[in-house]
Design an enzyme around this catalytic site. Structure first.
Site, PDB file in Angstrom:
ATOM      1  N   GLU A 252      -1.036  23.582   3.618  1.00  8.30           N
ATOM      2  CA  GLU A 252      -2.156  24.030   2.790  1.00  8.30           C
ATOM      3  C   GLU A 252      -2.170  25.554   2.625  1.00  8.30           C
ATOM      4  O   GLU A 252      -2.073  26.297   3.615  1.00  8.30           O
ATOM      5  CB  GLU A 252      -3.477  23.528   3.407  1.00  8.30           C
ATOM      6  CG  GLU A 252      -4.740  23.967   2.700  1.00  8.30           C
ATOM      7  CD  GLU A 252      -4.781  23.570   1.223  1.00  8.30           C
ATOM      8  OE1 GLU A 252      -4.469  22.420   0.903  1.00  8.30           O
ATOM      9  OE2 GLU A 252      -5.114  24.448   0.398  1.00  8.30           O
ATOM     10  N   THR A 294      -3.941  21.538  -4.826  1.00  9.01           N
ATOM     11  CA  THR A 294      -3.102  20.660  -3.995  1.00  9.01           C
ATOM     12  C   THR A 294      -2.609  19.458  -4.796  1.00  9.01           C
ATOM     13  O   THR A 294      -1.448  19.050  -4.676  1.00  9.01           O
ATOM     14  CB  THR A 294      -3.886  20.108  -2.780  1.00  9.01           C
ATOM     15  OG1 THR A 294      -4.571  21.170  -2.158  1.00  9.01           O
ATOM     16  CG2 THR A 294      -2.951  19.451  -1.779  1.00  9.01           C
ATOM     17  N   HIS A 410      -7.447  26.520   4.683  1.00 10.14           N
ATOM     18  CA  HIS A 410      -8.001  26.508   3.324  1.00 10.14           C
ATOM     19  C   HIS A 410      -9.079  27.580   3.214  1.00 10.14           C
ATOM     20  O   HIS A 410      -9.833  27.807   4.157  1.00 10.14           O
ATOM     21  CB  HIS A 410      -8.596  25.122   3.012  1.00 10.14           C
ATOM     22  CG  HIS A 410      -8.899  24.923   1.566  1.00 10.14           C
ATOM     23  ND1 HIS A 410      -9.954  25.541   0.938  1.00 10.14           N
ATOM     24  CD2 HIS A 410      -8.276  24.186   0.622  1.00 10.14           C
ATOM     25  CE1 HIS A 410      -9.968  25.199  -0.336  1.00 10.14           C
ATOM     26  NE2 HIS A 410      -8.949  24.376  -0.557  1.00 10.14           N
ATOM     27  N   ASP A 469       1.659  24.594  -0.611  1.00  7.51           N
ATOM     28  CA  ASP A 469       1.237  23.928  -1.856  1.00  7.51           C
ATOM     29  C   ASP A 469       0.880  24.934  -2.950  1.00  7.51           C
ATOM     30  O   ASP A 469       1.163  24.721  -4.115  1.00  7.51           O
ATOM     31  CB  ASP A 469       0.100  22.909  -1.618  1.00  7.51           C
ATOM     32  CG  ASP A 469      -1.178  23.518  -1.064  1.00  7.51           C
ATOM     33  OD1 ASP A 469      -1.163  24.696  -0.643  1.00  7.51           O
ATOM     34  OD2 ASP A 469      -2.204  22.807  -1.045  1.00  7.51           O
ATOM     35  N   HIS A 470       0.258  26.058  -2.567  1.00  6.81           N
ATOM     36  CA  HIS A 470      -0.142  27.081  -3.550  1.00  6.81           C
ATOM     37  C   HIS A 470      -0.620  28.295  -2.780  1.00  6.81           C
ATOM     38  O   HIS A 470      -0.670  28.274  -1.542  1.00  6.81           O
ATOM     39  CB  HIS A 470      -1.238  26.562  -4.484  1.00  6.81           C
ATOM     40  CG  HIS A 470      -2.385  25.936  -3.740  1.00  6.81           C
ATOM     41  ND1 HIS A 470      -3.319  26.675  -3.055  1.00  6.81           N
ATOM     42  CD2 HIS A 470      -2.699  24.643  -3.514  1.00  6.81           C
ATOM     43  CE1 HIS A 470      -4.178  25.861  -2.479  1.00  6.81           C
ATOM     44  NE2 HIS A 470      -3.824  24.610  -2.726  1.00  6.81           N
TER      45      HIS A 470
HETATM   46  C1  GP9 Z   1      -8.574  18.786   0.084  1.00  7.99           C
HETATM   47  C2  GP9 Z   1      -7.317  19.544  -0.108  1.00  7.99           C
HETATM   48  C3  GP9 Z   1      -7.563  20.977  -0.459  1.00  7.99           C
HETATM   49  O1  GP9 Z   1      -8.412  17.419   0.209  1.00  7.99           O
HETATM   50  O2  GP9 Z   1      -6.503  18.916  -1.006  1.00  7.99           O
HETATM   51  O3  GP9 Z   1      -7.877  21.133  -1.770  1.00  7.99           O
HETATM   52  P1  GP9 Z   1      -7.355  22.315  -2.706  1.00  7.99           P
HETATM   53  O4  GP9 Z   1      -8.580  23.144  -3.011  1.00  7.99           O
HETATM   54  O5  GP9 Z   1      -6.323  23.128  -1.992  1.00  7.99           O
HETATM   55  O6  GP9 Z   1      -6.806  21.631  -3.874  1.00  7.99           O
HETATM   56 MN    MN Z   2      -4.341  23.093  -1.355  1.00 12.98          MN
END
Ligand code: GP9
Ligand code: MN
Length: 615
Positions: A252, A294, A410, A469-470
């Site tokens: 994440e 994500t 996050h 992921d980003h």
């Molecule tokens: C929550 C996770 C985080 O389930 O996918 O969300 P994001 O804001 O990174 O898309």
């Molecule tokens: Mn994410």
């Protein structure tokens, strides 16, 4: 001043309100939005483009009666100011413009809600002062003062219409691709003005479902033909991980700069730093996600298609036919596909979308023991998440493709004292300071996960893919990141910050750092290559990173891209190495392919074209 106003006709009053909204729009455009001004035409467009639609909209105040309807006029002023302010706050956080689809999935958009107050400035009050003055004046004055003649009405509407048409024409002079590159939202807002942009965007969203109705099998064949031309070269690595289980870990918000980076003398990711030594470490992989965050990363890895320019495919097109990684693995090698995540199963509409993507099992929050103690921010902390997941992993049939989505790192990067393994950084930016601690926690969780898998004999026969992921540090906090890394503020460094780590670990295989550039869309063909699965007919825009041509652009969803030596961003071309502006001609050879790939991918998604070609 108010005395004068009272003597004005209804027409003048309407013009005053439209004029106030126009002034506010122009000021916010120049002061609030960080538009790239390339030519004088840009300035003309920014100044001119809001007028036409503001005239038309304010015309509602008198069009249906003989007098100006003061209530409608006031509501327009309030709503117009509200939308503009909403745009400004959204822009301050995302450096982007809101789209209609994202409004329907705000529950899934992490970040903004937690920090709306932080995004406000005391100066913002200036945007609202006129509401009190005009409001008070309208209450005080009798409506019979504001008669509007029929002839004037016609002139007013005609002027508005002509100005809107002129705006569109000038926008097309600026860029002939204005309406085929609607994903370039800066260009849209700059050329059309915020109000026209919103109206056009709503119309696009509303008509999108029709695209599925009017396509045929031949459209599908034409669109997918291009994908068969993607590379299919073999290397010695083809099949080195044949038949192995696949464990994919989505890290994440993890950016590549954390790898081998120290803060206060301590490594941010000591475990990953060791792991990259014994892995294929791709050090030039860019985050290609858009508003779906994500879910966009998941979508690219699983389908090899580009995400949508606005909203998430998971939310907008979950019922489509896809030919995803689980489908390929099942069809060719009879894999079992499972996905693990410690958040609500409906987040990003995953419960529905995972079925379309071919997952056999989705372990979500309801399958874990989640307490106040072991959760933070969005849900289950990463250490207990992996601990509890192992039990499920032991039970599912082999060979498996198991996808783990971590969560603790996050925004806004919250962590309890007892989970802190590294001191916060000490930049001016609290977000950056906290970020290193949550990344360090994530690193710890993965170390523990690997340790458990080794103890249980589940490590040797598995290929591991770990990827960010980003971004975690958005453009808004880039200054803090520059401070942390000692980087100068320029486009070259900004682009470097958009890289996410990609680590492919095949136990027993010697490590290698690979500097070929690519994006998340390339992860799937690279994995399939190692698994010894032919991926030529898999309807994907990705390339195998072991053979990818470095000069094929890495394409971002807003139409920007990175090629071998150049970066194209906000309609400007830059030298990739030092971030200096270069002649636009240097970037032009890539324009066509970028437009073509994004358009094809959108056609496949909106037309649900794979339903015609996948049995
Ligand atoms: C929550 C996770 C985080 O389930 O996918 O969300 P994001 O804001 O990174 O898309
Ligand atoms: Mn994410």
């Amino acid at each position: 001043m108010l005395g004068n106003l009272e003597k004005t006709s209804g027409m003048k009053l309407t013009l005053i309100v439209a004029g106030i909204l126009w002034m506010k729009t122009v000021i916010v455009s120049f002061v609030g939005f960080d538009f790239t001004i390339q030519s004088f035409l840009d300035i003309v467009l920014i100044v001119l483009s809001p007028i036409g639609s503001l005239l038309l909209v304010s015309g509602f105040s008198f069009y249906f009666g003989k007098r100006v309807n003061r209530l409608i006029l006031f509501v327009l002023l309030v709503v117009g100011t509200g939308i503009l302010y909403g745009d400004l706050l959204y822009y301050r956080f995302y450096i982007d413009f809101v789209t209609a689809p994202i409004l329907f999935q705000f529950d899934n958009v992490g970040g903004l809600s937690a920090s709306t107050v932080e995004l406000m400035s005391p100066w913002d009050i200036l945007l609202f002062i006129d509401l009190f003055i005009i409001g008070w004046f309208l209450i005080k004055t009798k409506s019979n003062k504001f008669i509007v003649e029929k002839k004037s009405k016609k002139k007013f509407i005609a002027t508005g219409t002509i100005l809107v048409a002129l705006t569109v024409c000038l926008g097309l002079v600026k860029s002939i691709h204005l309406f085929s590159e609607t994903y370039d939202r800066e260009q849209m807002v700059k050329s059309l003005g915020p109000l026209n942009y919103h109206l056009y965007d709503i119309a696009l969203g509303a008509t999108a479902p029709l695209k599925r109705i009017f396509v045929t099998e031949s459209d599908a064949l034409a669109s997918t033909e291009y994908l068969q031309t993607k590379d299919s070269k073999r290397t010695d690595l083809f099949g080195i991980a044949k038949g192995k289980n696949v464990v994919l870990i989505s890290l994440e918000s993890t950016q590549d700069f954390v790898i081998n980076q120290k803060v206060n003398g301590e490594e941010i990711t000591p475990f990953l730093n060791d792991l990259v030594k014994d892995s294929f470490y791709f050090s030039q992989i860019y985050d290609q996600t858009a508003q779906g965050k994500t879910s966009d990363a998941e979508f690219m890895v699983d389908t090899g298609l580009y995400p949508l320019a606005s909203g998430s495919v998971f939310v907008r097109r979950p019922e489509n036919t896809f030919y995803s990684l689980p489908h390929i693995l099942k069809d060719t090698k009879d894999y079992y596909a499972a996905t693990f995540h410690g958040n609500e199963r409906t987040f990003w509409n995953r419960d529905v979308m995972y079925e379309s993507l071919g997952y056999d099992k989705y372990f979500s929050k309801r399958d874990y023991n989640v307490t106040e103690e072991n959760s933070i921010n969005y849900g289950l902390k990463d250490i207990p998440f992996f601990q509890q997941s192992v039990e499920y992993l032991e039970e599912i049939p082999e060979p498996y493709y198991a996808k783990f989505l971590t969560l603790t790192n996050h925004f806004p990067f919250l962590l309890e004292e007892k989970d802190t393994f590294i001191e916060e950084a000490n930049t001016e930016d609290e977000v950056v300071n906290r970020y290193v601690t949550t990344v360090r926690y994530l690193d710890e969780s993965i170390e523990k996960f690997f340790k458990t898998l080794k103890e249980k004999g589940m490590y040797e026969d598995t290929v591991f893919i770990l990827h960010g992921d980003h971004y975690g540090i958005s453009e808004k906090y880039d200054d803090g990141l520059n401070e942390l890394l000692g980087d100068e503020e320029n486009v070259a460094n900004y682009m470097k910050h958009q890289q996410v780590p990609l680590i492919i670990h095949v136990p027993g295989q010697e490590g290698e750092t690979i500097t070929t550039q690519g994006g998340e869309i390339d992860i799937r063909p690279t994995l399939l290559h190692l698994l010894g699965i032919k991926s030529e007919n898999s309807y994907s825009f990705g390339h195998n990173l072991f053979t990818r041509d470095n000069d094929h652009p890495v394409i971002f969803r807003d139409g920007s891209f990175v090629a071998k030596n150049y970066v194209y961003k906000d309609n400007m071309c830059y030298d990739k190495n030092d971030g200096t502006i270069v002649d636009l001609q240097k970037c032009e050879p890539y324009f066509e392919i970028v437009r073509h790939e994004l358009e094809l991918s959108d056609n496949i998604i909106f037309g649900d074209l794979l339903r015609f070609v996948v049995e």
